[in-house]
Write a protein that holds these residues in place. Sequence first.
Motif, PDB file in Angstrom:
ATOM      1  N   GLY A  35     -37.861  14.986 -23.220  1.00  0.00           N
ATOM      2  CA  GLY A  35     -37.217  14.217 -22.167  1.00  0.00           C
ATOM      3  C   GLY A  35     -38.128  13.337 -21.339  1.00  0.00           C
ATOM      4  N   TYR A  36     -39.367  13.188 -21.731  1.00  0.00           N
ATOM      5  CA  TYR A  36     -40.325  12.483 -20.882  1.00  0.00           C
ATOM      6  C   TYR A  36     -39.926  11.045 -20.573  1.00  0.00           C
ATOM      7  N   ALA A  37     -39.185  10.403 -21.451  1.00  0.00           N
ATOM      8  CA  ALA A  37     -38.802   9.006 -21.244  1.00  0.00           C
ATOM      9  C   ALA A  37     -37.316   8.842 -20.933  1.00  0.00           C
ATOM     10  N   SER A  38     -36.634   9.942 -20.662  1.00  0.00           N
ATOM     11  CA  SER A  38     -35.188   9.925 -20.471  1.00  0.00           C
ATOM     12  C   SER A  38     -34.808  10.078 -18.996  1.00  0.00           C
ATOM     13  N   PRO A  39     -34.141   9.076 -18.427  1.00  0.00           N
ATOM     14  CA  PRO A  39     -33.647   9.239 -17.052  1.00  0.00           C
ATOM     15  C   PRO A  39     -32.692  10.427 -16.910  1.00  0.00           C
ATOM     16  N   ALA A  40     -31.857  10.660 -17.922  1.00  0.00           N
ATOM     17  CA  ALA A  40     -30.921  11.784 -17.851  1.00  0.00           C
ATOM     18  C   ALA A  40     -31.668  13.114 -17.806  1.00  0.00           C
ATOM     19  N   TRP A  41     -32.742  13.228 -18.588  1.00  0.00           N
ATOM     20  CA  TRP A  41     -33.530  14.456 -18.560  1.00  0.00           C
ATOM     21  C   TRP A  41     -34.182  14.634 -17.191  1.00  0.00           C
ATOM     22  N   GLN A  42     -34.698  13.548 -16.627  1.00  0.00           N
ATOM     23  CA  GLN A  42     -35.332  13.622 -15.300  1.00  0.00           C
ATOM     24  C   GLN A  42     -34.322  14.132 -14.273  1.00  0.00           C
ATOM     25  N   ALA A  43     -33.123  13.574 -14.298  1.00  0.00           N
ATOM     26  CA  ALA A  43     -32.083  13.993 -13.349  1.00  0.00           C
ATOM     27  C   ALA A  43     -31.711  15.453 -13.562  1.00  0.00           C
ATOM     28  N   SER A  44     -31.637  15.878 -14.804  1.00  0.00           N
ATOM     29  CA  SER A  44     -31.326  17.273 -15.103  1.00  0.00           C
ATOM     30  C   SER A  44     -32.419  18.205 -14.583  1.00  0.00           C
ATOM     31  N   ALA A  45     -33.675  17.800 -14.745  1.00  0.00           N
ATOM     32  CA  ALA A  45     -34.792  18.627 -14.264  1.00  0.00           C
ATOM     33  C   ALA A  45     -34.739  18.779 -12.742  1.00  0.00           C
ATOM     34  N   MET A  46     -34.222  17.779 -12.064  1.00  0.00           N
ATOM     35  CA  MET A  46     -34.115  17.859 -10.605  1.00  0.00           C
ATOM     36  C   MET A  46     -33.131  18.944 -10.174  1.00  0.00           C
ATOM     37  N   GLN A  47     -32.209  19.296 -11.069  1.00  0.00           N
ATOM     38  CA  GLN A  47     -31.221  20.330 -10.757  1.00  0.00           C
ATOM     39  C   GLN A  47     -31.722  21.729 -11.101  1.00  0.00           C
ATOM     40  N   SER A  48     -32.655  21.832 -12.060  1.00  0.00           N
ATOM     41  CA  SER A  48     -33.074  23.150 -12.529  1.00  0.00           C
ATOM     42  C   SER A  48     -34.456  23.576 -12.037  1.00  0.00           C
ATOM     43  N   ALA A  49     -35.142  22.684 -11.340  1.00  0.00           N
ATOM     44  CA  ALA A  49     -36.501  22.980 -10.892  1.00  0.00           C
ATOM     45  C   ALA A  49     -36.758  22.257  -9.575  1.00  0.00           C
ATOM     46  N   THR A  50     -37.930  22.492  -9.010  1.00  0.00           N
ATOM     47  CA  THR A  50     -38.376  21.703  -7.873  1.00  0.00           C
ATOM     48  C   THR A  50     -39.091  20.493  -8.451  1.00  0.00           C
ATOM     49  N   TYR A  51     -38.527  19.325  -8.247  1.00  0.00           N
ATOM     50  CA  TYR A  51     -39.062  18.078  -8.811  1.00  0.00           C
ATOM     51  C   TYR A  51     -39.556  17.226  -7.644  1.00  0.00           C
ATOM     52  N   PHE A  52     -40.866  17.038  -7.595  1.00  0.00           N
ATOM     53  CA  PHE A  52     -41.463  16.205  -6.564  1.00  0.00           C
ATOM     54  C   PHE A  52     -41.706  14.805  -7.105  1.00  0.00           C
ATOM     55  N   LYS A  53     -41.508  13.817  -6.262  1.00  0.00           N
ATOM     56  CA  LYS A  53     -41.960  12.476  -6.604  1.00  0.00           C
ATOM     57  C   LYS A  53     -43.275  12.257  -5.866  1.00  0.00           C
ATOM     58  N   ILE A  54     -44.205  11.637  -6.546  1.00  0.00           N
ATOM     59  CA  ILE A  54     -45.521  11.366  -5.976  1.00  0.00           C
ATOM     60  C   ILE A  54     -45.511   9.955  -5.431  1.00  0.00           C
ATOM     61  N   LEU A  55     -45.801   9.829  -4.160  1.00  0.00           N
ATOM     62  CA  LEU A  55     -45.842   8.530  -3.505  1.00  0.00           C
ATOM     63  C   LEU A  55     -47.285   8.217  -3.113  1.00  0.00           C
ATOM     64  N   VAL A  56     -47.708   7.002  -3.403  1.00  0.00           N
ATOM     65  CA  VAL A  56     -49.023   6.520  -2.993  1.00  0.00           C
ATOM     66  C   VAL A  56     -48.789   5.260  -2.172  1.00  0.00           C
ATOM     67  N   GLU A  57     -49.138   5.336  -0.905  1.00  0.00           N
ATOM     68  CA  GLU A  57     -48.901   4.237   0.027  1.00  0.00           C
ATOM     69  C   GLU A  57     -47.440   3.786  -0.013  1.00  0.00           C
TER      70      GLU A  57
END
Length: 145
Positions: A35-57
């Motif tokens: 799922g590394y390149a899949s938006p749907a997988w990313q969204a699913s991971a946000m529901q099953s785990a703690t998913y942090f976004k990394i912000l730089v400036e």
Amino acid sequence: EYATNLDAVALAQISLRAFASDLLCGAPGDGGPPGYASPAWQASAMQSATYFKILVEGELAGGAIVYAQGQGRYYLGRVFLDPAMHRQGIGLAVMQLIFAHFPDAHRWTLETPPWNTRTRNFYQRLGFQIVKETEEDLFFEKVMV
């Protein structure tokens, strides 16, 4: 910050670039984890785990996915950073923030491919130790003191 479904497309694009850069670290070909390149997988991971976004400036630069396993045990499912941000200390800072976010953690585990010298060195710098090695994966563990 916590990732939201609104971040899924951008995180998938950054993930694609990040894992494509593995070709420079010994990857046998294009690809990445499930799922590394899949938006749907990313969204699913946000529901099953703690998913942090990394912000730089204030700009989205990557993501990290943590799975709670109970009793102070956590699995680092994935951490990725836009290749333009590599080798600037950002990953180390992110991991310190993740460790601080889970003060009850006494054991962290993760897996990475044995050919990836970049991630091997990164995790060892953070105090992770290899506890098992197969042809496909290195299994790391960090016991918090």
